[in-house]
Design a protein around this motif. Structure first.
Motif, mmCIF file in Angstrom:
data_model
loop_
_atom_site.group_PDB
_atom_site.id
_atom_site.type_symbol
_atom_site.label_atom_id
_atom_site.label_comp_id
_atom_site.label_asym_id
_atom_site.label_seq_id
_atom_site.Cartn_x
_atom_site.Cartn_y
_atom_site.Cartn_z
ATOM 1 N N ALA A 155 32.684 30.651 45.284
ATOM 2 C CA ALA A 155 33.771 30.602 44.083
ATOM 3 C C ALA A 155 35.112 31.036 44.663
ATOM 4 N N THR A 191 34.880 38.257 41.981
ATOM 5 C CA THR A 191 34.738 39.811 41.607
ATOM 6 C C THR A 191 33.425 40.071 41.504
ATOM 7 N N ALA A 192 32.422 39.433 41.177
ATOM 8 C CA ALA A 192 30.984 39.817 41.071
ATOM 9 C C ALA A 192 30.472 39.803 42.640
ATOM 10 N N ARG A 193 30.926 39.098 43.542
ATOM 11 C CA ARG A 193 30.515 39.182 44.913
ATOM 12 C C ARG A 193 31.253 40.115 45.597
ATOM 13 N N GLY A 238 39.965 35.158 43.018
ATOM 14 C CA GLY A 238 40.561 35.453 41.716
ATOM 15 C C GLY A 238 39.531 35.264 40.401
ATOM 16 N N SER A 239 38.619 34.501 40.627
ATOM 17 C CA SER A 239 37.720 34.159 39.664
ATOM 18 C C SER A 239 36.529 35.523 39.257
ATOM 19 N N ARG A 240 35.842 35.385 38.238
ATOM 20 C CA ARG A 240 34.871 36.512 37.939
ATOM 21 C C ARG A 240 33.727 36.317 38.659
ATOM 22 N N TRP A 241 33.498 35.264 39.405
ATOM 23 C CA TRP A 241 32.355 35.130 40.480
ATOM 24 C C TRP A 241 32.865 35.788 41.856
ATOM 25 N N LEU A 258 27.858 33.136 45.226
ATOM 26 C CA LEU A 258 29.209 33.683 44.875
ATOM 27 C C LEU A 258 30.333 33.287 45.765
#
Length: 317
Positions: free
Chosen positions: A111, A119-121, A114-117, A108
């Motif tokens: 990534a 955000t997941a991190r 700004g990407s959703r990945w 993650l």
């Protein structure tokens, strides 16, 4: 002492000699980092937790087996067997899941912002403590059979055809079904993070390779721009390879013990399983020390500060 006991004692002693100081070194390095910077990044917290877990594996199982093999301590009574096997199985499983967690977090981390990945991190880092607690609860719950069905070999307990020989202890399942269910849960607990970690690590290697190719095109004159990324990729590949090989052998032997038709599986199989599983806990900190700059720098600083401290103490006298 028989030659067989001497050989197995030397094998466990070698794991203890390698695994204990190397894991302690990683733990000390990050404790120094916390002391100096008063904070710890998510990846560093995972590695610290992994080193503590690996240290627990080596101390609780390898050190205890070494003491018993050389008749230095009698730790494998009924209570000792239950404690050792329960802690070993729990910490061993935690080592696997934490390695997967580290691999997933690194995946993650690559990534783009700004990407959703990404955000997941951030979410993973925010709830990391809760993830640690969940993994502890999950793996302690799945290791309850060690407390319920484990007995010392010194106990004249009536064994069934569903017993598993663990050298100084027996795990005596009450039925074939309970043995198979427990075995399936143990294998599943290992195979799931193995598959997910392998996938995450392959993604890391692919992205790092793609990025390095782009760097070569854009900055062909810069020789050091991809060094850190290459070290990270190599460390991930080494850890994943160790994980798959060592735990693959371990689980293959465990499946064999579940299908063997004798009264008890050979203690040699048990020794091989423990050896290969513990080998990861002994060797993985060496990979971390060799590839992690923070660990290296903190250990070097600690080594340099010790002579200075001794010199100042001597002068003050």
């Amino acid at each position: 002492m028989s030659s067989e006991e001497f050989v197995r004692g030397m094998f466990y002693l070698s794991l203890t000699v390698v695994g204990v100081p190397s894991n302690i070194a990683v733990v000390v390095a990050f404790l120094l980092l916390i002391y100096r910077e008063n904070r710890l990044l998510a990846a560093d917290a995972i590695i610290l937790h992994l080193a503590c877990t690996n240290l627990l594996v080596v101390v609780v199982r390898c050190l205890m087996e070494t003491l018993a093999s050389f008749y230095l301590a009698n730790v494998f009574g009924d209570t000792g067997c239950r404690i050792v096997i329960f802690i070993y199985r729990t910490s061993r499983a935690l080592s696997i899941w934490l390695t997967f967690l580290l691999s997933a977090y690194q995946c993650l981390s690559i990534a783009p912002p700004g990407s959703r990945w990404a955000t997941a991190r951030a979410i993973l880092a925010q709830y990391l403590v809760f993830i640690f607690v969940f993994l502890w609860v999950l793996n302690t719950t799945m290791s309850q059979a060690a407390i319920l069905f484990t007995f010392s070999t010194k106990n004249n307990f009536s064994l069934t055809n569903n017993a598993v020989n663990v050298q100084y202890c027996h795990v005596n399942f009450p039925s074939k079904l309970s043995k198979e269910i427990n075995g399936a849960l143990q294998v599943g607990r290992d195979v799931v993070p193995m598959a997910l970690m392998t996938l995450a690590s392959l993604i890391i290697v692919a992205l790092l390779y793609k990025h390095s190719q782009q760097v070569k095109v854009l900055r062909s004159g810069s020789r050091g721009s991809g060094g850190a990324e290459q070290r990270t990729a190599k460390a991930v590949v080494v850890l994943v390879t160790m994980y798959v090989i060592l735990y693959g052998v371990d689980n293959g032997l465990w499946v064999y013990t579940l299908t063997v038709k004798t009264t008890m599986s050979s203690s040699l199989i048990s020794d091989l399983r423990v050896f290969f599983a513990s080998l990861y806990s002994a060797l993985s900190p060496l990979v971390i020390i060799a590839s992690n700059r923070k660990v290296n720098s903190n250990l070097r600083c600690a080594a340099q500060e010790k002579p200075d401290l001794e010199k100042s103490t001597y002068q003050s006298k």
